[in-house]
Motif scaffolding. Structure first.
Motif, short mmCIF file in Angstrom:
data_model
loop_
_atom_site.label_atom_id
_atom_site.label_comp_id
_atom_site.label_asym_id
_atom_site.label_seq_id
_atom_site.Cartn_x
_atom_site.Cartn_y
_atom_site.Cartn_z
N ASP A 185 0.90 -1.11 -0.46
CA ASP A 185 0.26 -0.11 0.23
C ASP A 185 1.08 0.87 0.21
OD1 ASP A 185 -2.54 -1.51 0.43
OD2 ASP A 185 -2.11 -1.99 1.99
N HIS A 245 -2.17 5.96 0.93
CA HIS A 245 -3.24 5.69 2.24
C HIS A 245 -3.88 7.29 2.27
CE1 HIS A 245 -0.49 2.91 3.98
NE2 HIS A 245 -1.35 2.27 4.07
N LEU A 275 -6.61 4.54 6.07
CA LEU A 275 -6.62 4.31 7.56
C LEU A 275 -7.45 5.33 8.54
CD1 LEU A 275 -2.59 5.47 7.30
CD2 LEU A 275 -2.98 3.51 7.89
#
Length: 143
Positions: free
Chosen positions: A69, A72, A107
């Protein structure tokens, strides 16, 4: 001015993007983001949207291919499965512009702030859409 460099990439911002090393992260933040108080260097870009800044940054910044990833976003408080307009736009830009397109991983709000606090720098834009924040992990350019 430089040829083929997006003019919203200011001298300070170009310096930061070039000085970053593999694995360093940079935050592109909206107008509500607490950039100045987090700790990393804050580069002001008040006249730019986060989307325009993301597109410009990705024109010179490779995304990391060694992590699952490299991008984010901040998850929506009390609705982590929601995809805000700004984040949907970010995904389209990554898909169209990044050298190695990747899915944006959300997140939780405070986890996003914590990660942003250890970033190389924060670019504070004039973005007014809510959740218009993204963290990018710099990759490498192969020889």
């Amino acid at each position: 001015m430089l040829r083929d460099i997006d003019p919203i990439l200011s001298p300070d911002l170009l310096h930061a993007l070039r000085a970053m090393g593999h694995g360093d992260e940079i935050v592109i933040a909206d107008a509500n983001f607490p950039a100045e108080g987090l700790g990393p260097r804050c580069i002001r870009a008040d006249g730019s949207s986060a989307s325009d800044m993301l597109r410009a940054a990705l024109s010179v910044l490779p995304l990391d291919t060694f992590v699952p990833d490299p991008a984010h976003s901040m998850a929506v408080v009390d609705d982590p499965d929601a995809i805000p307009e700004a984040v949907a736009d970010f995904q389209r830009i990554i898909d169209d512009t990044a050298d190695h397109p990747a899915r944006i991983a959300p997140l939780e709000r405070f986890a996003f702030y914590e990660r942003a606090a250890s970033a190389f720098a924060v670019i504070q834009t004039g973005e007014r859409r809510l959740y218009g924040n993204i963290i990018l992990k710099k990759g490498v350019i192969a020889p």
